[in-house]
Design an enzyme around this catalytic site. Structure first.
Site, mmCIF file in Angstrom:
data_model
loop_
_atom_site.group_PDB
_atom_site.id
_atom_site.type_symbol
_atom_site.label_atom_id
_atom_site.label_comp_id
_atom_site.label_asym_id
_atom_site.label_seq_id
_atom_site.Cartn_x
_atom_site.Cartn_y
_atom_site.Cartn_z
ATOM 1 N N TYR A 154 -6.790 8.895 52.263
ATOM 2 C CA TYR A 154 -6.838 8.423 50.875
ATOM 3 C C TYR A 154 -7.366 9.541 49.981
ATOM 4 O O TYR A 154 -6.791 9.837 48.923
ATOM 5 C CB TYR A 154 -7.741 7.195 50.763
ATOM 6 C CG TYR A 154 -8.079 6.812 49.337
ATOM 7 C CD1 TYR A 154 -7.167 6.121 48.549
ATOM 8 C CD2 TYR A 154 -9.311 7.167 48.777
ATOM 9 C CE1 TYR A 154 -7.471 5.781 47.240
ATOM 10 C CE2 TYR A 154 -9.616 6.829 47.474
ATOM 11 C CZ TYR A 154 -8.698 6.133 46.702
ATOM 12 O OH TYR A 154 -8.999 5.814 45.398
ATOM 13 N N SER A 181 -9.636 9.912 41.931
ATOM 14 C CA SER A 181 -10.741 9.139 42.483
ATOM 15 C C SER A 181 -11.915 10.069 42.710
ATOM 16 O O SER A 181 -11.738 11.288 42.846
ATOM 17 C CB SER A 181 -10.328 8.507 43.817
ATOM 18 O OG SER A 181 -11.440 7.974 44.503
#
Length: 269
Positions: free
Chosen positions: A155, A142
């Site tokens: 995350y 990501s």
């Protein structure tokens, strides 16, 4: 690795980017083993894909269950005869809160799915991929894996772990027949917030002009598969990912300040 006539495993195939990865691979002539924990979502993917069981197999698997993941290669081979590549796309986020306010159960779940789920897939499939004339591992990290995002620190940590593990895997497999790609998507209009049971933040599916610049799942899937077919080491999906990658290299502190301001606007809407 060109995907035509190859067998590719896709995790998180029940929706969003994962579903579009399935469609893209089928369009390009591959066979797909679609993996997800949600049986209804998988059935919908199969239905939208045309319901061709010869081209697509569905496998309901909890990626945090190592023993279940370790059984997957033989299940895929039983359906398709072989396996040539994996795309580790599945992942969740958590509520937009600081580390200090995030409970340990949620922290563990995010790490278990995003990092350990990817690790289990890699370790389970690598021995089979090494036996193929050519194989491929694509791991989806990501933009948050190289750029800290306030309220999504755990995350980001899970995706940073995916990033470094994948880069290490690339180095380890460099002289083998298995190529490795790490993907850094920026903003994509998916249901990840709803699927991750995140509350209090506007969905990226809202018809808000602030989200108009985001990639669609179809666009993101096309970029990912193109990167796989070109054996790219790094794939930056989206203008925001490309811009922040450059800025973070030049001035990490400035990049963090910019993303902090943007996130405050989104969360406080």
């Amino acid at each position: 690795m060109k995907v035509r006539d190859k067998v590719i495993v896709v995790t998180g195939a029940g929706g969003g980017i994962g579903r579009e990865l399935v469609f893209n691979l089928l369009y390009k002539g591959a066979k797909v083993a679609a993996i997800d924990i949600n049986s209804d979502a998988l059935e919908e993917t199969l239905k939208q894909a045309g319901g061709d069981g010869d081209k697509v197999s569905t496998h309901i698997v909890n990626l945090t269950d190592r023993e279940a993941v370790e059984k997957l290669p033989e299940q895929v081979i039983s359906c398709h005869g072989t396996v040539d590549g994996i795309v580790n796309n599945a992942g969740i986020i958590h509520s937009f809160v600081n580390i200090n306010d995030l409970d340990y159960d949620k922290i563990k779940l995010v790490m278990d799915i995003n990092f350990y789920g990817t690790l289990y897939m890699v370790k389970s499939f690598i021995p089979y991929l090494l036996d193929r004339p050519v194989g491929h591992v694509t791991n989806v990290s990501s933009m948050g894996g190289f750029l800290p995002v306030p309220g999504q620190s755990i995350y980001g940590a899970s995706k940073a772990a995916v990033k470094l593990m994948t880069e290490g895997l690339y180095a380890e497999l460099k002289d083998t027949s298995v190529n490795v790609t790490v993907v850094f998507p920026g903003g994509v209009r998916t249901d990840i917030m709803k699927n991750s049971k995140v509350e209090g933040v506007p969905s990226t599916n809202d018809t808000d002009k602030a989200h108009d610049h985001l990639l669609t799942p179809k666009e993101a899937a096309e970029i990912i598969i193109n990167g796989m077919e070109k054996d790219q080491y790094r794939v930056l999906a989206g203008k925001d990912a490309k811009m922040m990658d450059k800025l973070y290299r030049l001035s990490p502190q400035r990049a963090v300040s910019i993303i902090t301001k943007q996130m405050k606007k989104i969360i406080n809407k």
